[in-house]
Structure formats: C-alpha cells, structure tokens
Scaffold this active site. Structure first.
Site, PDB file in Angstrom:
ATOM      1  N   TRP A 239       1.003  -1.166   0.039  1.00 46.09           N
ATOM      2  CA  TRP A 239      -0.217  -0.093   0.027  1.00 46.09           C
ATOM      3  C   TRP A 239       0.795   1.241   0.010  1.00 46.09           C
ATOM      4  O   TRP A 239       0.340   2.252  -0.724  1.00 46.09           O
ATOM      5  CB  TRP A 239      -0.961  -0.075   1.267  1.00 46.09           C
ATOM      6  CG  TRP A 239      -1.983  -1.121   0.842  1.00 46.09           C
ATOM      7  CD1 TRP A 239      -2.251  -2.184   1.767  1.00 46.09           C
ATOM      8  CD2 TRP A 239      -3.125  -1.012  -0.405  1.00 46.09           C
ATOM      9  NE1 TRP A 239      -3.288  -3.054   1.093  1.00 46.09           N
ATOM     10  CE2 TRP A 239      -3.723  -2.088   0.114  1.00 46.09           C
ATOM     11  CE3 TRP A 239      -3.159  -0.186  -1.212  1.00 46.09           C
ATOM     12  CZ2 TRP A 239      -4.884  -2.570  -0.936  1.00 46.09           C
ATOM     13  CZ3 TRP A 239      -4.366  -0.553  -1.908  1.00 46.09           C
ATOM     14  CH2 TRP A 239      -4.967  -1.635  -1.838  1.00 46.09           C
TER      15      TRP A 239
ATOM     16  N   ASP B 147      -1.464   6.957   5.783  1.00 40.82           N
ATOM     17  CA  ASP B 147      -2.485   6.224   5.395  1.00 40.82           C
ATOM     18  C   ASP B 147      -2.943   5.227   6.621  1.00 40.82           C
ATOM     19  O   ASP B 147      -2.155   4.551   7.027  1.00 40.82           O
ATOM     20  CB  ASP B 147      -2.263   5.218   4.177  1.00 40.82           C
ATOM     21  CG  ASP B 147      -3.267   4.489   3.741  1.00 40.82           C
ATOM     22  OD1 ASP B 147      -4.109   4.312   4.384  1.00 40.82           O
ATOM     23  OD2 ASP B 147      -3.011   3.713   2.693  1.00 40.82           O
TER      24      ASP B 147
ATOM     25  N   LYS C  18     -13.187  -0.801   6.566  1.00 45.22           N
ATOM     26  CA  LYS C  18     -12.575  -1.766   7.439  1.00 45.22           C
ATOM     27  C   LYS C  18     -13.241  -1.406   8.919  1.00 45.22           C
ATOM     28  O   LYS C  18     -14.082  -2.169   9.401  1.00 45.22           O
ATOM     29  CB  LYS C  18     -11.185  -1.737   7.534  1.00 45.22           C
ATOM     30  CG  LYS C  18     -10.453  -2.369   6.175  1.00 45.22           C
ATOM     31  CD  LYS C  18      -9.514  -1.259   5.521  1.00 45.22           C
ATOM     32  CE  LYS C  18      -8.877  -1.693   4.370  1.00 45.22           C
ATOM     33  NZ  LYS C  18      -9.028  -2.676   3.764  1.00 45.22           N
TER      34      LYS C  18
HETATM   35  C1  LIG Z   1      -3.771   0.427   3.895  1.00 46.36           C
HETATM   36  C2  LIG Z   1      -4.613   0.484   2.790  1.00 46.36           C
HETATM   37  N1  LIG Z   1      -4.290   1.688   1.964  1.00 46.36           N
HETATM   38  C3  LIG Z   1      -5.182   1.920   1.094  1.00 46.36           C
HETATM   39  C4  LIG Z   1      -6.006   1.080   0.441  1.00 46.36           C
HETATM   40  C5  LIG Z   1      -6.980   1.287  -0.711  1.00 46.36           C
HETATM   41  O1  LIG Z   1      -8.234   1.431  -0.577  1.00 46.36           O
HETATM   42  P1  LIG Z   1      -9.568   1.918  -1.253  1.00 46.36           P
HETATM   43  O2  LIG Z   1      -9.933   0.558  -2.121  1.00 46.36           O
HETATM   44  O3  LIG Z   1     -10.595   2.559  -0.334  1.00 46.36           O
HETATM   45  O4  LIG Z   1      -9.023   2.702  -2.382  1.00 46.36           O
HETATM   46  C6  LIG Z   1      -6.240  -0.243   1.269  1.00 46.36           C
HETATM   47  C7  LIG Z   1      -7.456  -1.136   0.887  1.00 46.36           C
HETATM   48  O5  LIG Z   1      -7.470  -2.350   1.207  1.00 46.36           O
HETATM   49  C8  LIG Z   1      -5.551  -0.419   2.423  1.00 46.36           C
HETATM   50  O6  LIG Z   1      -5.447  -1.649   3.219  1.00 46.36           O
END
Ligand SMILES: Cc1ncc(COP(=O)(O)O)c(C=O)c1O
Length: 379
Positions: free
Chosen positions: A102, A190, A214
């Site tokens: 991520w 994040d 989540k």
């Molecule tokens: C730590 C993290 N950042 C970003 C994301 C991406 O999120 P989204 O699908 O809401 O764009 C996720 C998705 O699981 C994640 O776990």
C-alpha cells in the site's frame, strides 16, 4: 439467520448491532417516512446525521479543534493522488516511507503526478519526484524502518507512511519524527486498516486518511483529517473534487455525498462510543484478540508468521502452513466450519485473518480452535 465468522480484509465485518439498528430504521428513519438513502443531503434530517457522525468521530479520536474532518469518496486510493496535489503547492519534494504494497501504491501515484507535471511542462518546475526516505524492501518488509534509518530530503514537503500494511500484516510501533532541515515537515498517514483500533495522538500528524470499509463502515466513504493550516497548499491544477479545501469550505457536501455510507459510519461511531465504551476499551479487546492468535501461531510448528514481533499488525494477521499443499483444504474446511475469507492476498498467498473492531473475541477463538484441530488431523 446465521452470521458466520468473517475475517475479510475489506469490505470487512460490520458490528451486528449496527446492522440491526440500520434494519430497524431502514423503511422509516425516525418518523421521516423515508429511509436515509431517500432523503436530500441538504435536508435538516441528513445534516443532523452528518454533523453527529463527525462529532462522534472527533470525540472518539479526541481530534483537536484546528483539524478539519472531511468525508470524501474515491477510497484511500484517491487520497494517494490527493496528498501530493494538496500539499505540493509551495514546492519541495514528497517524501515517502516504503513498507510494502500500500505505501508502494501511494509512491507510484506521486511518481505519476511528477511525470504528468513534466509532460505538461507546468510552470511549477520546482516540484520534484518522490524521495524514498526509508524502505525495508531489502529484507522483505518484515519490519518497518527504525527512526535512525529515516532520512528526509532537505526540501521535504511532507512525509507519507502507511501505518498498517494490510497485506503484509506489518505496523509501525512508533510515530516517525519529522524535523526537517527547515522545521516541521507535515506527517501524512494512510490509516485505512488501523484507524479507530486504538487511541491516537492526532496532533502529531498533518493529515490522516482512511478508506471506510474496515473499521469505519461500508465502502464508499473516505475520511480525511487535515490540520487547517495545510488547506492552503494545493497545486493550482488540483481538480475541485480532489481539493481538501473545497470539502472543508462546503462541509463535505460540494456534490452529493454517499449519504447512506455516512449514516452507517455514524452508527459505527455510536457503537464504539456507547456499546464498546471508547477506543481504550477497543484497544484492550483488539490486543487480546491478536495476542491469542499470534500465540497460537508461535506455539505451533505448523503455522508461521514472518513479521518481526514489534511490528506485527494488531488488525491483519497473515500466516502460512508448513505444508503449502494443504492451503486449499485448509480454506475449504475453514469455510465449512463457518470461518470466512481467510485466503491471503493474491500477491503473497498463504492465509490472512483480519481482526477489525467488529470481529469478536469469540470469532478469534473459533478460528484458533479450528486451526489447532486442523493441525492435529493434518499436521
Ligand atoms: C492500507 C490501505 N491503503 C489503501 C487501501 C486502498 O483503499 P481503497 O480500496 O479504499 O482505495 C487499502 C485497501 O485495502 C489499504 O488497506
């Protein structure tokens, strides 16, 4: 009706009490004669729902008054683009910590913006591409960079990191220090997969963002906490719907917001406050859950988790079986036992149990009992 043990990484389990409340209010929201998804976002009823959700969220995290809370769409992935767009106006280079998939995607988005700027030959030539201020790629991301391994660039505009790598099961055990050569560098985090799992000192951060699906509520809404002095730093080419200031100036209602997701997030905040008793209590429960599962893994030769113990995630627990040829039978037997969504992310394989707030201690105990039984029969 049976609700099974759901370990999905996201969209994740919701608290049953929240779904029951939503069911009660589905057809007629508190005498309004319509459901929340059928009313104007400009109606006094919805404005009250939105304001209450924000207040409860602020109370849970003790968010200081000089921070704005924005309710956006586009998921955390859209914030990967919003971060450089909204913070690079004064110039400088975006700094990133690299701890896995991520944080890597956030870095890619900053690279993309840099290439787009160069391609357009925009006036702001003082912009630079991302600087990797620390990375643990070399050792397979089994721990996060230690404080003395972080080196900001002299022109750092911000430092971005991912608090909890949902796929790797890796989390920071400290808040990075951000004293750049020219004073404080805003810290951007994040927190998609860890927000609301423990209390948090928001004042250490410039920006925190999280996709909802989540610990906040259903997919479709994204929460951004931003210190108000950082709202003036957007690049001129920032589209209005990606600009934090536009949301701050319009109470997150520049266009039609995802009203039902916002309402459900509000119910989750109420559940955390009143049913759980706040984030200290939530943290205690969450720690008991993950410690029980890690102990079951560590005391067995059949299951393994590669992460350095100090950086093990309390929310996402990946594990492998000593004999990988048993993966598919493990998953199908787990499903028959009512244990859902244990398959690891396609990029890493193995298993992963996500233990978000709505996953109970009884759910985790059911998983441990199954794992021990499976090991006895197949190990
Ligand atoms: C730590 C993290 N950042 C970003 C994301 C991406 O999120 P989204 O699908 O809401 O764009 C996720 C998705 O699981 C994640 O776990």
């Amino acid at each position: 009706m049976t609700r099974l043990h759901n370990f999905c990484a996201g969209p994740a389990a919701m608290p049953t009490a929240v779904l029951e409340r939503a069911r009660e209010e589905m057809l007629d929201y508190r005498g309004q004669g319509a459901s929340v998804m059928e009313m104007s976002h400009r109606s006094p009823t919805f404005e009250a729902i939105a304001a209450q959700a924000e207040q409860d969220f602020r109370d849970l995290l003790a968010i200081p008054d000089n921070y704005r809370v924005l309710f956006m769409q586009g998921g955390a992935t859209m914030q990967f683009a919003c971060v450089p767009l909204n913070l690079l106006g004064p110039g400088g280079s975006p700094n990133y910590l690299d701890t896995g998939i991520w944080s890597g995607k956030a870095i890619k988005e900053a690279e993309h913006l840099d290439l787009a700027n160069k391609h357009l030959n925009l006036a702001n030539k003082h912009l630079a591409g991302p600087h990797i201020a620390g990375s643990t790629r070399g050792n397979g991301y089994v721990h996060v960079p230690r404080p003395d391994e972080i080196a900001l660039s002299a022109d750092a505009a911000y430092l971005h990191y991912c608090h909890n790598e949902t796929i790797g099961g890796l989390a920071y055990d400290y808040v990075p220090q951000v004293d750049g050569a020219n004073g404080e560098v805003p810290l951007v985090c994040d927190m998609s997969s860890s927000i609301l799992s423990t209390p948090l000192d928001v004042s250490r951060y410039g920006v925190i963002y999280a996709g909802a699906q989540k610990n906040i509520g259903p997919a479709g809404i994204t929460v951004v906490i931003v210190r108000d002095d950082l709202l003036e730093r957007a690049l001129p080419q920032t589209p209005s719907l990606l600009g934090w200031k536009v949301y701050a100036d319009n109470d997150s209602m520049i266009n039609t917001p995802p009203t039902y997701a916002w309402y459900l997030a509000g119910l989750v905040f109420q559940w955390l406050k009143h049913d759980i008793g706040g984030l200290n209590e939530m943290e205690t429960i969450n720690r008991r859950k993950c410690e029980a599962l890690y102990a079951a893994i560590d005391t067995s030769d059949f299951y393994a988790n590669p992460i350095d113990p100090v950086n093990r995630s309390i929310m996402n627990v990946p594990f492998t079986l000593a004999d990988e040829s048993l993966n598919s039978v493990f998953l199908s037997e787990a499903e028959s036992a009512g244990l859902l969504n244990l398959k690891g992310h396609r990029s890493v394989g193995g298993m992963r149990a996500s233990l978000y707030n709505a996953v109970s201690e009884a759910d985790v105990q059911a998983l441990i009992t199954f794992m021990q039984d499976f090991e006895r029969r197949r190990g």
